[in-house]
Design a protein around this motif. Sequence first.
Motif, mmCIF file in Angstrom:
data_model
loop_
_atom_site.group_PDB
_atom_site.id
_atom_site.type_symbol
_atom_site.label_atom_id
_atom_site.label_comp_id
_atom_site.label_asym_id
_atom_site.label_seq_id
_atom_site.Cartn_x
_atom_site.Cartn_y
_atom_site.Cartn_z
ATOM 1 N N LEU A 123 0.625 -1.303 -0.315
ATOM 2 C CA LEU A 123 -0.410 -0.360 -0.164
ATOM 3 C C LEU A 123 0.919 1.447 0.129
ATOM 4 C CD1 LEU A 123 -2.696 -0.895 2.482
ATOM 5 C CD2 LEU A 123 -2.871 -0.621 0.070
ATOM 6 N N LYS A 124 1.881 0.702 0.641
ATOM 7 C CA LYS A 124 2.568 2.477 1.104
ATOM 8 C C LYS A 124 3.136 2.838 -0.832
ATOM 9 C CE LYS A 124 7.147 4.204 2.622
ATOM 10 N NZ LYS A 124 8.445 3.449 3.530
ATOM 11 N N LEU A 125 3.780 1.691 -1.016
ATOM 12 C CA LEU A 125 4.867 2.084 -2.890
ATOM 13 C C LEU A 125 3.571 2.475 -3.939
ATOM 14 C CD1 LEU A 125 7.108 -1.020 -3.477
ATOM 15 C CD2 LEU A 125 7.139 1.047 -3.664
ATOM 16 N N PHE A 126 2.548 1.962 -3.456
ATOM 17 C CA PHE A 126 0.706 2.496 -4.588
ATOM 18 C C PHE A 126 0.926 3.810 -3.575
ATOM 19 C CE2 PHE A 126 -3.246 2.527 -5.503
ATOM 20 C CZ PHE A 126 -3.088 2.801 -7.188
ATOM 21 N N ALA A 127 0.452 4.158 -2.936
ATOM 22 C CA ALA A 127 0.014 5.274 -2.504
ATOM 23 C C ALA A 127 1.747 6.060 -2.630
ATOM 24 C CB ALA A 127 0.545 5.751 -0.521
ATOM 25 N N GLU A 128 2.687 6.371 -2.987
ATOM 26 C CA GLU A 128 3.641 6.941 -3.525
ATOM 27 C C GLU A 128 3.479 7.047 -5.118
ATOM 28 O OE1 GLU A 128 7.669 5.438 -3.108
ATOM 29 O OE2 GLU A 128 7.277 5.384 -1.193
ATOM 30 N N VAL A 129 2.864 6.269 -5.692
ATOM 31 C CA VAL A 129 2.539 5.777 -7.320
ATOM 32 C C VAL A 129 1.258 6.695 -7.267
ATOM 33 C CG1 VAL A 129 2.106 5.272 -9.039
ATOM 34 C CG2 VAL A 129 3.499 4.169 -8.104
ATOM 35 N N LEU A 130 0.174 6.673 -6.644
ATOM 36 C CA LEU A 130 -0.722 8.294 -6.544
ATOM 37 C C LEU A 130 -0.417 9.420 -6.679
ATOM 38 C CD1 LEU A 130 -3.698 6.641 -4.220
ATOM 39 C CD2 LEU A 130 -3.473 5.946 -7.080
ATOM 40 N N ALA A 131 0.323 9.502 -5.526
ATOM 41 C CA ALA A 131 1.428 11.199 -4.726
ATOM 42 C C ALA A 131 1.807 11.534 -6.298
ATOM 43 C CB ALA A 131 2.261 11.329 -4.194
ATOM 44 N N GLU A 132 2.688 10.812 -6.810
ATOM 45 C CA GLU A 132 3.257 11.243 -7.577
ATOM 46 C C GLU A 132 2.410 11.795 -8.917
ATOM 47 O OE1 GLU A 132 6.413 8.154 -8.746
ATOM 48 O OE2 GLU A 132 7.308 7.884 -6.979
ATOM 49 N N ALA A 133 1.655 11.337 -9.060
ATOM 50 C CA ALA A 133 0.606 11.510 -10.371
ATOM 51 C C ALA A 133 -0.323 12.251 -10.150
ATOM 52 C CB ALA A 133 -0.217 9.940 -10.510
ATOM 53 N N GLY A 134 -0.380 12.335 -8.381
ATOM 54 C CA GLY A 134 -1.490 13.797 -8.315
ATOM 55 C C GLY A 134 -2.204 13.601 -8.170
ATOM 56 N N LEU A 135 -2.695 12.451 -7.698
ATOM 57 C CA LEU A 135 -4.259 11.678 -7.514
ATOM 58 C C LEU A 135 -4.456 11.514 -6.215
ATOM 59 C CD1 LEU A 135 -4.552 8.622 -10.713
ATOM 60 C CD2 LEU A 135 -5.168 10.835 -10.190
ATOM 61 N N ASP A 136 -5.862 12.174 -5.763
ATOM 62 C CA ASP A 136 -5.979 11.393 -3.978
ATOM 63 C C ASP A 136 -5.600 10.466 -3.629
ATOM 64 O OD1 ASP A 136 -7.029 14.216 -4.248
ATOM 65 O OD2 ASP A 136 -9.290 13.386 -4.637
ATOM 66 N N PRO A 137 -4.886 10.299 -2.541
ATOM 67 C CA PRO A 137 -4.861 9.168 -1.821
ATOM 68 C C PRO A 137 -6.166 7.492 -1.734
ATOM 69 C CG PRO A 137 -4.911 10.132 -0.175
ATOM 70 C CD PRO A 137 -5.326 11.581 -1.649
ATOM 71 N N LEU A 138 -5.636 6.466 -1.859
ATOM 72 C CA LEU A 138 -7.217 5.707 -1.548
ATOM 73 C C LEU A 138 -8.063 6.461 -0.273
ATOM 74 C CD1 LEU A 138 -4.789 2.626 -1.090
ATOM 75 C CD2 LEU A 138 -6.124 3.084 -2.826
ATOM 76 N N PRO A 139 -9.057 6.056 -0.663
ATOM 77 C CA PRO A 139 -10.060 6.326 0.887
ATOM 78 C C PRO A 139 -10.413 5.681 1.158
ATOM 79 C CG PRO A 139 -10.993 5.606 -1.395
ATOM 80 C CD PRO A 139 -9.752 6.021 -1.829
ATOM 81 N N PHE A 140 -9.413 5.083 2.442
ATOM 82 C CA PHE A 140 -9.960 4.477 3.598
ATOM 83 C C PHE A 140 -8.231 4.626 4.479
ATOM 84 C CE2 PHE A 140 -8.639 1.639 0.467
ATOM 85 C CZ PHE A 140 -7.665 0.922 0.550
ATOM 86 N N VAL A 141 -8.701 4.593 5.506
ATOM 87 C CA VAL A 141 -7.320 3.526 6.462
ATOM 88 C C VAL A 141 -7.098 2.532 7.087
ATOM 89 C CG1 VAL A 141 -6.633 4.057 8.564
ATOM 90 C CG2 VAL A 141 -7.798 6.139 7.959
ATOM 91 N N PRO A 142 -6.028 2.171 6.300
ATOM 92 C CA PRO A 142 -4.882 0.758 5.680
ATOM 93 C C PRO A 142 -5.942 0.182 7.342
ATOM 94 C CG PRO A 142 -4.385 1.472 4.841
ATOM 95 C CD PRO A 142 -4.899 3.315 5.470
ATOM 96 N N PHE A 143 -6.388 -0.568 7.673
ATOM 97 C CA PHE A 143 -6.446 -2.033 8.810
ATOM 98 C C PHE A 143 -6.897 -1.030 10.020
ATOM 99 C CE2 PHE A 143 -1.870 -2.796 6.860
ATOM 100 C CZ PHE A 143 -2.907 -4.302 5.673
ATOM 101 N N ARG A 144 -8.177 -1.041 9.991
ATOM 102 C CA ARG A 144 -8.367 -0.009 10.858
ATOM 103 C C ARG A 144 -9.285 -1.289 11.945
ATOM 104 N NH1 ARG A 144 -13.773 -0.462 6.670
ATOM 105 N NH2 ARG A 144 -13.522 -2.739 6.979
ATOM 106 N N HIS A 145 -9.187 0.007 12.706
ATOM 107 C CA HIS A 145 -9.315 -0.198 14.484
ATOM 108 C C HIS A 145 -10.490 -1.584 15.224
ATOM 109 C CE1 HIS A 145 -8.249 -1.153 18.624
ATOM 110 N NE2 HIS A 145 -9.280 -0.870 18.880
ATOM 111 N N PHE A 146 -10.528 -2.260 15.387
ATOM 112 C CA PHE A 146 -11.504 -3.572 15.780
ATOM 113 C C PHE A 146 -11.653 -3.526 17.470
ATOM 114 C CE2 PHE A 146 -12.103 -4.016 11.911
ATOM 115 C CZ PHE A 146 -13.520 -3.339 10.830
ATOM 116 N N PRO A 147 -12.148 -2.728 18.187
ATOM 117 C CA PRO A 147 -12.141 -3.457 19.730
ATOM 118 C C PRO A 147 -12.328 -5.209 19.705
ATOM 119 C CG PRO A 147 -14.805 -2.641 19.360
ATOM 120 C CD PRO A 147 -13.590 -2.095 18.050
ATOM 121 N N ARG A 148 -10.983 -5.437 21.431
ATOM 122 C CA ARG A 148 -11.394 -7.043 21.152
ATOM 123 C C ARG A 148 -12.845 -6.918 21.739
ATOM 124 N NH1 ARG A 148 -5.836 -9.291 20.167
ATOM 125 N NH2 ARG A 148 -4.592 -8.054 18.479
ATOM 126 N N TRP A 149 -13.317 -8.139 22.111
ATOM 127 C CA TRP A 149 -14.595 -8.444 23.063
ATOM 128 C C TRP A 149 -14.061 -9.650 23.510
ATOM 129 C CZ3 TRP A 149 -18.685 -5.037 22.573
ATOM 130 C CH2 TRP A 149 -18.484 -3.995 21.796
#
Length: 233
Positions: free
Chosen positions: A207-233
């Motif tokens: 994801l980091k590498l792909f984000a670099e490509v998006l930034a170089e292309a002037g595109l918006d970053p991925l519209p989500f936060v990787p690895f969302r936190h889920f509470p442990r029950w």
Amino acid sequence: MAAHITAAAKGGKRFNPHLTKEERRSAENGIWLCQIHAKLVDDAPERFTVELLNEWKRLSEQAARLEIEELDKGLPARQAADIEALKVYAGAFDRSAFKDHFHAEMSMSAFDQAIRDTVIALSTGTLRDRDGNVISQSIGRSTLENRSWREKIGTVIDLLNTIVRRFEIAAASGAIEIHGRGRELETYCINDRELGHWMDATRSEALKLFAEVLAEAGLDPLPFVPFRHFPRW
């Protein structure tokens, strides 16, 4: 090889006594020729006149200029194709396989398929939904005009293929126990704690590498936060 149109010194072919030393050495008095024609031109100066050589030079420079201009005209179109391809690729990452921690995946079968589908999308430009229907079509990674993007996307594909292979080994060795694989109600047990950390770290690198490509292309970053936190029950 570089050749003189009029000779560099008195006694040479097509010598012009009215030129200064600097003019004889200038680019205006030079022409690029292959080794065979350079010799042929000097062997028959009566045939290959100053006027003819200057005409050759003019036509060659004109052809080169037109070729460059045509390349310049095509460059925006090729860049636009790359940008559109990156947008399609980005859609392949918009799945839980790139959002949730490995231990929080709802389905291991869906995780495995999502990674494979992403490899296909990056490699061929074909983006499919979870049911296998084509939803977007663009160019594949090998067709990208931008060499840097092409190489980085290639590394992303390598990382994802490594995840696929590691998953297969884990499932075969019992590091992951999957029950009801592929069914609507699938359960699993991860018996190797380090496996989850490795999966998260490897996906993060991709994801980091792909984000670099998006930034170089002037595109918006991925519209989500990787690895969302889920509470442990």
